[in-house]
Design an enzyme around this catalytic site. Structure first.
Site, PDB file in Angstrom:
ATOM      1  N   HIS A  72       0.669  -1.171   0.040  1.00 54.17           N
ATOM      2  CA  HIS A  72       0.119   0.230   0.017  1.00 54.17           C
ATOM      3  C   HIS A  72       0.922   1.356   0.064  1.00 54.17           C
ATOM      4  CE1 HIS A  72      -4.022  -1.370   1.497  1.00 54.17           C
ATOM      5  NE2 HIS A  72      -3.751  -2.280   0.480  1.00 54.17           N
ATOM      6  N   TYR A 200      -8.839   5.384   8.091  1.00 55.09           N
ATOM      7  CA  TYR A 200      -8.855   5.622   9.485  1.00 55.09           C
ATOM      8  C   TYR A 200     -10.009   6.704   9.728  1.00 55.09           C
ATOM      9  CZ  TYR A 200      -4.737   3.276  10.410  1.00 55.09           C
ATOM     10  OH  TYR A 200      -3.733   2.106  10.480  1.00 55.09           O
ATOM     11  N   PRO A 292      -3.779  -0.266  18.887  1.00 56.81           N
ATOM     12  CA  PRO A 292      -3.692  -0.534  17.539  1.00 56.81           C
ATOM     13  C   PRO A 292      -3.597   0.304  16.372  1.00 56.81           C
ATOM     14  CG  PRO A 292      -5.545  -1.640  18.092  1.00 56.81           C
ATOM     15  CD  PRO A 292      -4.981  -1.053  19.414  1.00 56.81           C
ATOM     16  N   LYS A 296       1.219  -0.605  15.149  1.00 53.27           N
ATOM     17  CA  LYS A 296       2.916  -0.567  15.550  1.00 53.27           C
ATOM     18  C   LYS A 296       3.082  -1.841  16.312  1.00 53.27           C
ATOM     19  CE  LYS A 296       4.285   2.685  13.285  1.00 53.27           C
ATOM     20  NZ  LYS A 296       4.320   1.827  12.016  1.00 53.27           N
ATOM     21  N   TYR A 384       4.501   6.235  10.131  1.00 53.83           N
ATOM     22  CA  TYR A 384       3.305   5.000   9.743  1.00 53.83           C
ATOM     23  C   TYR A 384       4.121   4.009   9.035  1.00 53.83           C
ATOM     24  CZ  TYR A 384      -0.860   2.598   8.586  1.00 53.83           C
ATOM     25  OH  TYR A 384      -1.905   1.703   8.565  1.00 53.83           O
TER      26      TYR A 384
HETATM   27  C1  LIG Z   1      -6.871  -8.842  19.731  1.00 55.54           C
HETATM   28  C2  LIG Z   1      -5.570  -8.318  19.164  1.00 55.54           C
HETATM   29  C3  LIG Z   1      -5.554  -7.463  18.124  1.00 55.54           C
HETATM   30  C4  LIG Z   1      -4.447  -6.796  17.484  1.00 55.54           C
HETATM   31  N1  LIG Z   1      -4.577  -6.177  16.435  1.00 55.54           N
HETATM   32  C5  LIG Z   1      -3.269  -5.536  15.849  1.00 55.54           C
HETATM   33  C6  LIG Z   1      -3.408  -4.848  14.922  1.00 55.54           C
HETATM   34  O1  LIG Z   1      -4.274  -4.585  14.096  1.00 55.54           O
HETATM   35  N2  LIG Z   1      -2.084  -4.107  14.369  1.00 55.54           N
HETATM   36  C7  LIG Z   1      -1.150  -4.457  15.097  1.00 55.54           C
HETATM   37  O2  LIG Z   1       0.088  -4.013  14.765  1.00 55.54           O
HETATM   38  N3  LIG Z   1      -1.089  -5.251  16.167  1.00 55.54           N
HETATM   39  C8  LIG Z   1      -2.121  -5.670  16.544  1.00 55.54           C
HETATM   40  N4  LIG Z   1      -2.173  -6.486  17.663  1.00 55.54           N
HETATM   41  C9  LIG Z   1      -0.832  -6.703  18.507  1.00 55.54           C
HETATM   42  C10 LIG Z   1       0.112  -7.658  17.973  1.00 55.54           C
HETATM   43  O3  LIG Z   1      -0.583  -8.750  17.620  1.00 55.54           O
HETATM   44  C11 LIG Z   1       0.937  -7.992  18.819  1.00 55.54           C
HETATM   45  O4  LIG Z   1       2.101  -6.968  18.930  1.00 55.54           O
HETATM   46  C12 LIG Z   1       2.072  -9.213  18.214  1.00 55.54           C
HETATM   47  O5  LIG Z   1       1.297 -10.537  18.529  1.00 55.54           O
HETATM   48  C13 LIG Z   1       3.282  -9.468  19.277  1.00 55.54           C
HETATM   49  O6  LIG Z   1       3.895 -10.594  18.846  1.00 55.54           O
HETATM   50  P1  LIG Z   1       4.717 -11.458  20.157  1.00 55.54           P
HETATM   51  O7  LIG Z   1       5.117 -12.613  19.351  1.00 55.54           O
HETATM   52  O8  LIG Z   1       5.544 -10.524  20.690  1.00 55.54           O
HETATM   53  O9  LIG Z   1       3.486 -11.736  21.191  1.00 55.54           O
HETATM   54  P2  LIG Z   1       2.347 -12.562  20.908  1.00 55.54           P
HETATM   55  O10 LIG Z   1       1.743 -12.685  19.692  1.00 55.54           O
HETATM   56  O11 LIG Z   1       1.455 -12.549  22.024  1.00 55.54           O
HETATM   57  O12 LIG Z   1       2.923 -14.164  21.039  1.00 55.54           O
HETATM   58  C14 LIG Z   1       3.541 -14.699  22.646  1.00 55.54           C
HETATM   59  C15 LIG Z   1       3.358 -15.916  22.489  1.00 55.54           C
HETATM   60  O13 LIG Z   1       3.854 -16.596  23.667  1.00 55.54           O
HETATM   61  C16 LIG Z   1       3.049 -17.626  24.147  1.00 55.54           C
HETATM   62  N5  LIG Z   1       3.002 -17.802  25.596  1.00 55.54           N
HETATM   63  C17 LIG Z   1       2.347 -17.044  26.585  1.00 55.54           C
HETATM   64  N6  LIG Z   1       3.080 -17.306  27.957  1.00 55.54           N
HETATM   65  C18 LIG Z   1       3.762 -18.109  27.526  1.00 55.54           C
HETATM   66  C19 LIG Z   1       4.366 -19.329  28.451  1.00 55.54           C
HETATM   67  N7  LIG Z   1       4.414 -19.151  29.883  1.00 55.54           N
HETATM   68  N8  LIG Z   1       5.103 -20.153  28.113  1.00 55.54           N
HETATM   69  C20 LIG Z   1       5.029 -20.489  26.709  1.00 55.54           C
HETATM   70  N9  LIG Z   1       4.489 -19.659  25.900  1.00 55.54           N
HETATM   71  C21 LIG Z   1       3.586 -18.485  26.270  1.00 55.54           C
HETATM   72  C22 LIG Z   1       1.537 -17.377  23.556  1.00 55.54           C
HETATM   73  O14 LIG Z   1       0.831 -18.299  23.595  1.00 55.54           O
HETATM   74  C23 LIG Z   1       1.780 -16.668  22.393  1.00 55.54           C
HETATM   75  O15 LIG Z   1       1.777 -17.823  21.303  1.00 55.54           O
HETATM   76  C24 LIG Z   1      -3.260  -7.035  18.377  1.00 55.54           C
HETATM   77  C25 LIG Z   1      -3.114  -7.808  19.602  1.00 55.54           C
HETATM   78  C26 LIG Z   1      -4.401  -8.382  20.096  1.00 55.54           C
HETATM   79  C27 LIG Z   1      -4.312  -9.215  21.140  1.00 55.54           C
END
Ligand SMILES: Cc1cc2nc3c(=O)[nH]c(=O)nc-3n(C[C@H](O)[C@H](O)[C@H](O)COP(=O)(O)OP(=O)(O)OC[C@H]3O[C@@H](n4cnc5c(N)ncnc54)[C@H](O)[C@@H]3O)c2cc1C
Length: 389
Positions: A72, A200, A292, A296, A384
């Site tokens: 985009h 937005y 969100p 970011k 952005y």
């Molecule tokens: C509902 C929702 C909507 C979102 N929408 C957007 C969006 O539109 N745009 C955007 O940029 N960001 C969005 N985000 C944020 C984005 O999804 C996160 O920033 C991203 O998933 C971060 O990745 P991560 O791997 O750091 O954490 P996570 O994706 O949270 O992954 C962490 C992993 O660790 C595992 N875990 C947790 N505790 C333990 C443990 N004790 N032992 C072993 N494993 C464990 C979990 O099961 C999970 O699989 C959203 C988040 C949510 C919750």
């Protein structure tokens, strides 16, 4: 078990780090609390910065994204019936990539499995031991059996509710938080997106976002009270409310259909300092959360992975520990800028329960300034598409 880097969490941060380390011949084991299907079923982010796109390329996982993702070159911003475009290509020379987090995670899982990567799913009771020592280890249970991994380093990629952050003693850890007084009701529908770029929308009735996953899968959000329940919203009520929040000529084009997913997400800004403790490093949502607005969350997780991957590679390849020692400071410098952008964009676009008419006038004045001022547009576009790593 023994490995160089124990990675807690098999979400996008953990998997990307594991796959990048593999490309450098550095061994890791990923521990994930849930099943692979559960992780792949989570509908979350959808807009990728170029830095994340490049890391997916470096990890050898970008083929499907290149074929199926949508670059985009801009985004649209509306207030009432007014709408204008921020042209990322012209202002920064950089596009963003629309490609779902679910797909990113699927590509990373496939790559890890293809290269014989070790991902232990369904683990429980993960505990990090001796993070401050030269011989840290992780214990957990799996299928009722207690297990242990000895390692050089531990990457805490286990999201906001994980164990890694809490391993840093409270006397060392500082947490900064802002909880927003509303949530986002998000839906998926198998309908063509209303616009070829994201919209937005600031409206008197609250924020709305028109987003997408592909040509026949749309993602829409509306601001709602945090106490609301998705079951309170019939499909018809959702579409009617969305139409009221976007410009009328856009609403007239909206194709509606059955909603295949409906959920409410809270909005929060959160940062934990420091992001490292001895041989434990926090990455992604384990250390920080953004609302969100501005996409970011996943992208800031990716920049942490970038810094940690380069720090570990420098250590294992040339013995340099500068990157490792400086990880927290380097990651946090960028994290706080992403926090600022997400907070600013959220404040500009939402209706707050205690907002006065004056406050709303200020939002409109700022939107009109953004619409007419190239410097303001450039600052918005640079944030952005993603600040440099
Ligand atoms: C509902 C929702 C909507 C979102 N929408 C957007 C969006 O539109 N745009 C955007 O940029 N960001 C969005 N985000 C944020 C984005 O999804 C996160 O920033 C991203 O998933 C971060 O990745 P991560 O791997 O750091 O954490 P996570 O994706 O949270 O992954 C962490 C992993 O660790 C595992 N875990 C947790 N505790 C333990 C443990 N004790 N032992 C072993 N494993 C464990 C979990 O099961 C999970 O699989 C959203 C988040 C949510 C919750």
């Amino acid at each position: 078990m023994k490995t160089q880097v124990a990675i807690i969490g098999g979400g996008p941060s953990g998997l990307l780090l594991s796959q990048l380390l593999y490309t450098q011949g550095i061994d890791s084991i990923v521990l994930e609390r849930k099943t692979k299907d559960y992780v792949l079923g989570r509908i979350r982010a959808g807009v990728l910065e170029q830095g994340l796109v490049q890391m997916m390329e470096e990890a050898g996982c970008a083929d499907r994204m290149k074929a199926e993702g949508f670059p985009h070159d801009g985004t649209e911003i509306s207030y009432g019936d007014e709408i204008f475009r921020i042209d990322f290509a012209e202002l920064t020379g950089t596009p963003v990539m629309v490609y779902g987090q679910t797909e990113v995670t699927r590509d990373l899982y496939e790559a890890r499995e293809k290269s014989g990567g070790q991902i232990e799913c369904n683990v429980e009771d993960v505990v990090i031991h001796d993070a401050k020592s030269d011989a840290p280890f992780v214990t957990f249970t799996q299928d009722g059996q207690e297990r242990r991994i000895d390692c050089d380093y531990i990457a805490g990629c286990d999201g906001f509710h994980g164990v890694s952050r809490k391993t840093i003693p409270e006397t060392v850890r500082k947490e900064y938080e802002k909880v927003y007084p509303f949530g986002w009701l998000g839906v998926l529908s198998e309908t063509p997106p209303v616009n070829h770029e994201l919209i937005y929308a600031n409206s008197d009735r609250g924020f709305a976002l028109c987003s997408m996953r592909n040509e026949n899968l749309s993602r829409y959000y509306i601001q709602c009270p945090i106490s609301d329940d998705p079951n309170n919203w019939s499909d018809e009520a959702f579409w009617e409310e969305l139409k009221r929040r976007i410009p009328s000529d856009v609403a007239a084009k909206l194709v509606t259909g059955p909603l295949i997913e409906k959920s409410i997400a809270p909005l929060r800004s959160f940062v934990c300092e420091p992001m490292q403790y001895g041989r434990l490093f926090l990455c992604g949502d384990a250390a920080h959360i953004v609302p969100p607005t501005g996409a970011k969350g996943l992208n800031t997780a990716a920049s942490d992975v970038y810094y940690l991957y380069h720090a570990l590679t420098a250590f294992y390849k040339s013995g340099s520990s500068d990157g490792i020692e400086g990880y927290s400071a380097k990651a946090l410098a960028r994290v706080w800028k992403a926090e600022r952008f997400s907070w600013w964009f959220s404040s500009l676009m939402h209706q707050y329960p205690d907002q006065t008419v004056f406050d709303h006038k200020m939002q409109i004045a700022e939107l009109e300034f953004l619409r007419s001022n190239r410097a303001a547009q450039k600052a918005m576009a640079e944030n952005y598409v993603g600040l440099p790593y």
